[in-house]
Design a protein around this motif. Sequence first.
Motif, PDB file in Angstrom:
ATOM      1  N   PHE A 392      -4.180  -1.642  20.203  1.00 15.13           N
ATOM      2  CA  PHE A 392      -2.903  -2.218  20.644  1.00 15.13           C
ATOM      3  C   PHE A 392      -2.004  -2.365  19.420  1.00 15.13           C
ATOM      4  O   PHE A 392      -2.472  -2.741  18.332  1.00 15.13           O
ATOM      5  N   SER A 393      -0.720  -2.078  19.579  1.00 17.12           N
ATOM      6  CA  SER A 393       0.220  -2.300  18.491  1.00 17.12           C
ATOM      7  C   SER A 393       1.589  -2.622  19.080  1.00 17.12           C
ATOM      8  O   SER A 393       1.939  -2.169  20.188  1.00 17.12           O
ATOM      9  N   LYS A 394       2.348  -3.405  18.332  1.00 17.52           N
ATOM     10  CA  LYS A 394       3.703  -3.781  18.789  1.00 17.52           C
ATOM     11  C   LYS A 394       4.556  -4.010  17.553  1.00 17.52           C
ATOM     12  O   LYS A 394       4.141  -4.720  16.619  1.00 17.52           O
ATOM     13  N   SER A 395       5.726  -3.410  17.501  1.00 15.32           N
ATOM     14  CA  SER A 395       6.649  -3.574  16.379  1.00 15.32           C
ATOM     15  C   SER A 395       7.792  -4.494  16.814  1.00 15.32           C
ATOM     16  O   SER A 395       8.459  -4.237  17.827  1.00 15.32           O
ATOM     17  N   LEU A 396       8.040  -5.573  16.012  1.00 12.35           N
ATOM     18  CA  LEU A 396       9.077  -6.552  16.361  1.00 12.35           C
ATOM     19  C   LEU A 396      10.362  -6.328  15.580  1.00 12.35           C
ATOM     20  O   LEU A 396      11.395  -6.919  15.899  1.00 12.35           O
ATOM     21  N   GLY A 397      10.300  -5.527  14.527  1.00 16.78           N
ATOM     22  CA  GLY A 397      11.475  -5.361  13.679  1.00 16.78           C
ATOM     23  C   GLY A 397      11.734  -6.650  12.888  1.00 16.78           C
ATOM     24  O   GLY A 397      10.826  -7.446  12.606  1.00 16.78           O
ATOM     25  N   ASP A 398      12.998  -6.880  12.540  1.00 13.75           N
ATOM     26  CA  ASP A 398      13.355  -8.093  11.780  1.00 13.75           C
ATOM     27  C   ASP A 398      13.315  -9.287  12.734  1.00 13.75           C
ATOM     28  O   ASP A 398      14.040  -9.353  13.730  1.00 13.75           O
ATOM     29  N   PHE A 399      12.452 -10.268  12.411  1.00 13.31           N
ATOM     30  CA  PHE A 399      12.213 -11.369  13.351  1.00 13.31           C
ATOM     31  C   PHE A 399      11.965 -12.654  12.577  1.00 13.31           C
ATOM     32  O   PHE A 399      11.346 -12.651  11.515  1.00 13.31           O
ATOM     33  N   ALA A 400      12.408 -13.763  13.171  1.00 10.69           N
ATOM     34  CA  ALA A 400      12.095 -15.110  12.676  1.00 10.69           C
ATOM     35  C   ALA A 400      12.015 -16.019  13.889  1.00 10.69           C
ATOM     36  O   ALA A 400      12.722 -15.851  14.880  1.00 10.69           O
ATOM     37  N   GLY A 401      11.097 -16.997  13.838  1.00 16.93           N
ATOM     38  CA  GLY A 401      10.939 -17.932  14.935  1.00 16.93           C
ATOM     39  C   GLY A 401       9.588 -17.806  15.593  1.00 16.93           C
ATOM     40  O   GLY A 401       8.664 -17.171  15.085  1.00 16.93           O
ATOM     41  N   LYS A 402       9.492 -18.455  16.774  1.00 22.99           N
ATOM     42  CA  LYS A 402       8.234 -18.441  17.499  1.00 22.99           C
ATOM     43  C   LYS A 402       8.158 -17.177  18.372  1.00 22.99           C
ATOM     44  O   LYS A 402       9.148 -16.768  18.958  1.00 22.99           O
TER      45      LYS A 402
END
Length: 435
Positions: A392-402
């Motif tokens: 399994f893989s998932k890319s969030l990119g630029d992220f901050a927070g919950k």
Amino acid sequence: LLAAPQPNLTRYFWNINGQTTEVKTPGSYTFTNHSQTPDTIPVTLTTVFYNYEVKNVHIANVTGGYCGDVEEVQCSCVGSVTSPDPYIKLPLLGYQSSYVSNTCTNVNFNGINQLIPLGLDTLVMQIWDADNGPPFGSQDDLIGNYTLHVSLNQYNYADNNADGFVTFDTVAGTSITETLNVIVNPTPPMPVVVATQDTFCNGDSVLLSLDTSATYNGYAFNWYRDTVYLTDVTDSAFYTSVPGAYKVIVNNLSTGCMNESGFDTITRVQSPQSPVQVVNAGSQLYVTPFAAGLAVAWYYNGALVPGQSGSVISYLGDGTYQAVVYTRVFPGCSTESAIDTVVTSGISDLTQDYGLSVIPNPNNGKFQVLFNATQSSNFNIYIRNLVGQTVFSKSLGDFAGKFMTNVDLGSFAKGVYVVTVESEKGSQNVKLIVQ
């Protein structure tokens, strides 16, 4: 080979290095020379031409051609006045026999032994009746001319006046002896193919050469791989990166004598995929990527960990960890990870950075992954099994927070997995158990 003209016979007497035969063409003969210097072997052929000869003549019956003169008035073969006095002539050979008085059956002329010229296949024989001759008698009567065919078989003749047979024989005539000296050069020493190593890694090469116990100055070298002639290899040694069975034929350029080696097989082993890395999964560490047929030498604080060859090792405490991945069939093919330093107070402290957690854990394959990023960064989530395969893989990119996401691994095998959150600032791992 020399031969007498037909119908005459020819015999051949061979002496080949002490071995004799009378076969016309003995075929191939193998000469051996176990010394280091040339050897001269005589081959002698004696050719004998055989002459035919007229041996015996048999007259079975004389029934006519001799009567009507003063000596034999009738041809009734009764008494001297009706019986012939036969004799034979071989005009070409200049032969005439004595006559036999008053007989017309079973007349034998034995031991004639008259040689027939070479190449003569027919011969004329005459049968005569001896008479008294003039002035008081008559001339001899020619009973008949008979053409004889020369052969070893008995030849039968017959006409209206006489019949019978002639036997021929052969006697040795001309003899010619020839000698051929065969120069037998020594066989070159048997070459032995030597490889720097019989097993090598993908991307490496092996030096193939000849054993140095023999010298091959003035030789040509013909190399083969799996019976295929290597036209581009002409030296006594060469490098190759192709696996297979190799042999060489050495050829003495001055004598043409050759010898060949046996096959030497070299095997190429696929090296482990590189690079590899050590992943900290809390109570365990694993190396990735990893595949079947591989093994691992684990090092903790620079020392080899005995008894550990799998892709997973239990957490041994804070310190440095390194994995050397190698092929089981040939440990020389290997690759090593970078040294990974683990500093932690235990598994519960591993969620400090991002608050990474899995709910529920253990689970049936359906769960939530949660974490909290206090600073903005490019985040990726990975779930891997213990052999390093990503499920399994998932890319969030630029992220901050919950962050929270639902994951379903129901189609994958039950077991232990590692959940990883990665960013430019670092990563965090949590062990996941699917039951």
